[in-house]
Write a protein that holds these residues in place. Structure first.
Motif, PDB file in Angstrom:
ATOM      1  N   ASP A 268     -59.809 130.635  -3.663  1.00  0.00           N
ATOM      2  CA  ASP A 268     -59.945 130.203  -5.063  1.00  0.00           C
ATOM      3  C   ASP A 268     -58.642 130.441  -5.835  1.00  0.00           C
ATOM      4  O   ASP A 268     -58.281 129.685  -6.740  1.00  0.00           O
ATOM      5  CB  ASP A 268     -61.086 130.965  -5.755  1.00  0.00           C
ATOM      6  CG  ASP A 268     -62.454 130.495  -5.282  1.00  0.00           C
ATOM      7  OD1 ASP A 268     -62.561 129.360  -4.788  1.00  0.00           O
ATOM      8  OD2 ASP A 268     -63.429 131.267  -5.423  1.00  0.00           O
ATOM      9  N   TRP A 269     -57.909 131.494  -5.434  1.00  0.00           N
ATOM     10  CA  TRP A 269     -56.630 131.778  -6.105  1.00  0.00           C
ATOM     11  C   TRP A 269     -55.582 130.760  -5.693  1.00  0.00           C
ATOM     12  O   TRP A 269     -54.697 130.417  -6.467  1.00  0.00           O
ATOM     13  CB  TRP A 269     -56.187 133.215  -5.794  1.00  0.00           C
ATOM     14  CG  TRP A 269     -57.095 134.209  -6.458  1.00  0.00           C
ATOM     15  CD1 TRP A 269     -58.230 134.756  -5.953  1.00  0.00           C
ATOM     16  CD2 TRP A 269     -56.966 134.735  -7.791  1.00  0.00           C
ATOM     17  NE1 TRP A 269     -58.815 135.592  -6.875  1.00  0.00           N
ATOM     18  CE2 TRP A 269     -58.054 135.606  -8.013  1.00  0.00           C
ATOM     19  CE3 TRP A 269     -56.034 134.575  -8.821  1.00  0.00           C
ATOM     20  CZ2 TRP A 269     -58.243 136.301  -9.213  1.00  0.00           C
ATOM     21  CZ3 TRP A 269     -56.213 135.268 -10.015  1.00  0.00           C
ATOM     22  CH2 TRP A 269     -57.304 136.111 -10.199  1.00  0.00           C
ATOM     23  N   TRP A 270     -55.661 130.274  -4.469  1.00  0.00           N
ATOM     24  CA  TRP A 270     -54.762 129.189  -4.045  1.00  0.00           C
ATOM     25  C   TRP A 270     -55.013 127.954  -4.934  1.00  0.00           C
ATOM     26  O   TRP A 270     -54.069 127.367  -5.477  1.00  0.00           O
ATOM     27  CB  TRP A 270     -54.992 128.841  -2.573  1.00  0.00           C
ATOM     28  CG  TRP A 270     -54.253 127.607  -2.149  1.00  0.00           C
ATOM     29  CD1 TRP A 270     -54.647 126.305  -2.343  1.00  0.00           C
ATOM     30  CD2 TRP A 270     -52.971 127.529  -1.511  1.00  0.00           C
ATOM     31  NE1 TRP A 270     -53.704 125.432  -1.858  1.00  0.00           N
ATOM     32  CE2 TRP A 270     -52.673 126.156  -1.348  1.00  0.00           C
ATOM     33  CE3 TRP A 270     -52.059 128.482  -1.059  1.00  0.00           C
ATOM     34  CZ2 TRP A 270     -51.483 125.715  -0.745  1.00  0.00           C
ATOM     35  CZ3 TRP A 270     -50.881 128.039  -0.461  1.00  0.00           C
ATOM     36  CH2 TRP A 270     -50.603 126.678  -0.303  1.00  0.00           C
ATOM     37  N   SER A 271     -56.278 127.563  -5.077  1.00  0.00           N
ATOM     38  CA  SER A 271     -56.593 126.371  -5.885  1.00  0.00           C
ATOM     39  C   SER A 271     -56.059 126.549  -7.306  1.00  0.00           C
ATOM     40  O   SER A 271     -55.524 125.615  -7.912  1.00  0.00           O
ATOM     41  CB  SER A 271     -58.102 126.127  -5.960  1.00  0.00           C
ATOM     42  OG  SER A 271     -58.667 126.177  -4.680  1.00  0.00           O
ATOM     43  N   LEU A 272     -56.213 127.775  -7.818  1.00  0.00           N
ATOM     44  CA  LEU A 272     -55.707 128.057  -9.159  1.00  0.00           C
ATOM     45  C   LEU A 272     -54.184 127.863  -9.191  1.00  0.00           C
ATOM     46  O   LEU A 272     -53.635 127.306 -10.153  1.00  0.00           O
ATOM     47  CB  LEU A 272     -56.099 129.491  -9.554  1.00  0.00           C
ATOM     48  CG  LEU A 272     -55.755 129.947 -10.961  1.00  0.00           C
ATOM     49  CD1 LEU A 272     -56.311 129.006 -12.018  1.00  0.00           C
ATOM     50  CD2 LEU A 272     -56.293 131.369 -11.217  1.00  0.00           C
ATOM     51  N   GLY A 273     -53.519 128.271  -8.121  1.00  0.00           N
ATOM     52  CA  GLY A 273     -52.068 128.079  -8.026  1.00  0.00           C
ATOM     53  C   GLY A 273     -51.696 126.600  -8.103  1.00  0.00           C
ATOM     54  O   GLY A 273     -50.728 126.217  -8.767  1.00  0.00           O
ATOM     55  N   ILE A 274     -52.465 125.758  -7.431  1.00  0.00           N
ATOM     56  CA  ILE A 274     -52.180 124.309  -7.462  1.00  0.00           C
ATOM     57  C   ILE A 274     -52.353 123.790  -8.904  1.00  0.00           C
ATOM     58  O   ILE A 274     -51.519 123.025  -9.414  1.00  0.00           O
ATOM     59  CB  ILE A 274     -53.125 123.528  -6.502  1.00  0.00           C
ATOM     60  CG1 ILE A 274     -52.969 124.008  -5.057  1.00  0.00           C
ATOM     61  CG2 ILE A 274     -52.914 122.022  -6.638  1.00  0.00           C
ATOM     62  CD1 ILE A 274     -51.748 123.517  -4.323  1.00  0.00           C
ATOM     63  N   ILE A 275     -53.427 124.225  -9.566  1.00  0.00           N
ATOM     64  CA  ILE A 275     -53.673 123.771 -10.944  1.00  0.00           C
ATOM     65  C   ILE A 275     -52.529 124.230 -11.867  1.00  0.00           C
ATOM     66  O   ILE A 275     -52.028 123.464 -12.695  1.00  0.00           O
ATOM     67  CB  ILE A 275     -55.033 124.301 -11.464  1.00  0.00           C
ATOM     68  CG1 ILE A 275     -56.178 123.785 -10.597  1.00  0.00           C
ATOM     69  CG2 ILE A 275     -55.248 123.916 -12.928  1.00  0.00           C
ATOM     70  CD1 ILE A 275     -57.513 124.500 -10.829  1.00  0.00           C
ATOM     71  N   VAL A 276     -52.099 125.478 -11.686  1.00  0.00           N
ATOM     72  CA  VAL A 276     -51.015 126.007 -12.525  1.00  0.00           C
ATOM     73  C   VAL A 276     -49.719 125.232 -12.263  1.00  0.00           C
ATOM     74  O   VAL A 276     -48.975 124.900 -13.186  1.00  0.00           O
ATOM     75  CB  VAL A 276     -50.829 127.528 -12.277  1.00  0.00           C
ATOM     76  CG1 VAL A 276     -49.616 128.061 -13.019  1.00  0.00           C
ATOM     77  CG2 VAL A 276     -52.073 128.285 -12.723  1.00  0.00           C
ATOM     78  N   CYS A 277     -49.486 124.904 -11.002  1.00  0.00           N
ATOM     79  CA  CYS A 277     -48.298 124.113 -10.659  1.00  0.00           C
ATOM     80  C   CYS A 277     -48.362 122.744 -11.358  1.00  0.00           C
ATOM     81  O   CYS A 277     -47.369 122.272 -11.920  1.00  0.00           O
ATOM     82  CB  CYS A 277     -48.224 123.943  -9.142  1.00  0.00           C
ATOM     83  SG  CYS A 277     -46.747 123.110  -8.602  1.00  0.00           S
ATOM     84  N   GLN A 278     -49.527 122.128 -11.365  1.00  0.00           N
ATOM     85  CA  GLN A 278     -49.689 120.849 -12.059  1.00  0.00           C
ATOM     86  C   GLN A 278     -49.426 121.014 -13.560  1.00  0.00           C
ATOM     87  O   GLN A 278     -48.837 120.140 -14.196  1.00  0.00           O
ATOM     88  CB  GLN A 278     -51.106 120.299 -11.846  1.00  0.00           C
ATOM     89  CG  GLN A 278     -51.379 119.871 -10.416  1.00  0.00           C
ATOM     90  CD  GLN A 278     -52.844 119.500 -10.185  1.00  0.00           C
ATOM     91  OE1 GLN A 278     -53.711 119.828 -10.993  1.00  0.00           O
ATOM     92  NE2 GLN A 278     -53.102 118.835  -9.082  1.00  0.00           N
TER      93      GLN A 278
END
Ligand SMILES: Nc1ncnc2c1ncn2[C@@H]1O[C@H](COP(=O)(O)OP(=O)(O)OP(=O)(O)O)[C@@H](O)[C@H]1O
Length: 419
Positions: A268-278
């Protein structure tokens, strides 16, 4: 629904176009198929019953007295995999309000206090045929247990009628994260990352893995704080344990899921990383350079997720790893121009090794981006994202025009009648 596309410059979309569960998929499990067989058996063996059998299947979670007549359908919000989401108005409360306002001429006041909710309507037949009975019950339980969290959408009530299940929730009025905002300043990202991190950390500590963090499931409240919704892929899983069902939305899935390995809450923290990158650079990193996902010919990305849902184990994507020497190889090149604390948080969240990845609010609090900032709900709720949006000249899009169109309202009414 089109929020994904509103981030026009996102250049990688490995998600699958779908009329079903928007971009999410879950590998079919043998255990749920077994429960379906049991269900068919009992349908044949029972000769008489007072209520439809499908009521009994769901009655542990969805009460049998339908509340549909208590609500006006205001408009259609979104169509999902198993049904649709409507914005509804509580008729009784609205009438009382009208009465109270009586002679008052001020329409704006009346409108702002209208008792509105989100009503998710799901087709029982589809849930049964997709073997998703337990999944929908878990979704209901999890949202019920966690909905009091300030950054999670609150569930109000659950009921069923002959053909459908209904989940009534608080209505979150400003739509999906990227449908209103396309440019995010560092100060705004700091708040939004902290809010979703708190929601995920809360779920993890409650023994839940979320597995579908993506902008479409992050809604903007009236005062532009965030709320997480859609627990359709969530699962009970004690912190520290792992699971291996392949599921999620491709663009946001951690490498260990794509490789078919057992994984933990840190996905879930990985997915959050992708969202933050976006949020930072309007682009996603391209994981295809490092994990080659080979789909069988009949399952090309243009295909519907439903095809994958129905695929057999041996049809699932095959992942081939290429070693990652430096995280900078993976992140979009625009990241290099970001301030140090932004690069730092992205590298920690998008760590390929799930065990080394940043995976708690405590760890997040310690990094440079959160120096002199408290990652606590009370502290965050006292901040005013709208002020930051104004101060940082961030454009807000009005996503409501579509929703309120006459065409949409007719479609909503027709859909609801057919339900
Ligand atoms: N409480 C709410 N308030 C406002 N909008 C909502 C609410 N709940 C859901 N929505 C909108 O409806 C969309 C679909 O809702 P949800 O994700 O719960 O349904 P779903 O059937 O699981 O969809 P999907 O197949 O996309 O995962 C959300 O992305 C959001 O735009």
């Amino acid at each position: 629904m089109a929020s994904f596309w509103s981030l026009g410059s996102l250049n990688w979309n490995l998600s699958f176009s779908t009329s079903g569960r928007r971009h999410s998929f879950k590998q079919r499990q043998k255990s749920s198929r077994k429960s379906f067989n049991t269900l068919q058996y009992s349908r044949r063996s029972k000769t008489q019953w007072h209520k439809p059998l499908t009521n009994a299947i769901f009655s542990s979670h969805f009460k049998e007295s339908s509340r549909n007549s208590e609500f006006h359908i205001d408009h259609l919000v979104a169509k999902g995999a198993f049904g649709v989401v409507f914005r509804v108005i509580d008729k009784n409360a609205a009438e009382k309000q009208q009465h109270k306002h009586g002679q008052q001429e001020n329409n704006t006041d009346k409108q702002s206090s209208t008792p509105v909710y989100a009503l998710k309507v799901l087709k029982k037949s589809k849930i049964i045929s997709e073997n998703s009975i337990q999944q929908i019950k878990d979704e209901a339980d999890i949202q019920k247990l966690c909905g009091h969290h300030p950054f999670i959408v609150q569930q109000i009530d659950l009921w069923q009628n002959r053909h459908n299940l209904h989940i009534l929730s608080e209505y979150v009025p400003n739509g999906e994260l990227f449908s209103k905002i396309a440019n995010f300043s560092l100060d705004l990202i700091r708040i939004y990352l902290a809010e979703i991190a708190l929601a995920l950390d809360f779920l993890h500590n409650a023994g839940i893995i979320y597995r579908d963090a993506k902008p479409e499931n992050i809604l903007l409240s009236a005062d532009y704080h965030l709320k997480l919704t859609d627990f359709g892929l969530s699962k009970w899983l004690k912190l520290g344990l792992s699971t291996k069902t392949m599921c999620g939305t491709f663009q946001y899935m951690a490498p260990e899921i794509l490789r078919g390995e057992p994984y933990t809450h840190s996905v879930d923290w990985w997915s959050l990383g992708i969202i933050v990158c976006q949020m930072f650079v309007k682009r996603s990193p391209d994981i295809r350079q490092f994990i080659t996902i080979t789909l069988p010919e009949h399952l090309q990305p243009k295909d519907s997720v439903d095809n994958i849902l129905h695929s057999r184990q041996e049809d699932l994507p095959e992942a081939i790893n290429r070693d990652l020497r430096d995280i900078d190889e993976f992140l979009p090149e625009e990241v290099a121009a970001l301030p140090h604390e932004a690069r730092d948080v992205l590298k920690r969240l998008l760590e390929f090794d799930g065990q080394k990845r940043l995976h708690s609010v405590r760890a997040l609090q310690k990094i440079a981006m959160y120096k002199d900032f408290k990652i606590e709900a009370k502290y965050l709720l006292n901040l005013r994202p709208l002020d930051i949006i104004k101060n940082d000249n961030i454009t807000l899009f009005d996503g409501d025009e579509n929703i309120r169109s006459a065409e949409n309202n007719i479609e909503a009414a027709t859909l609801f009648q057919n339900f």
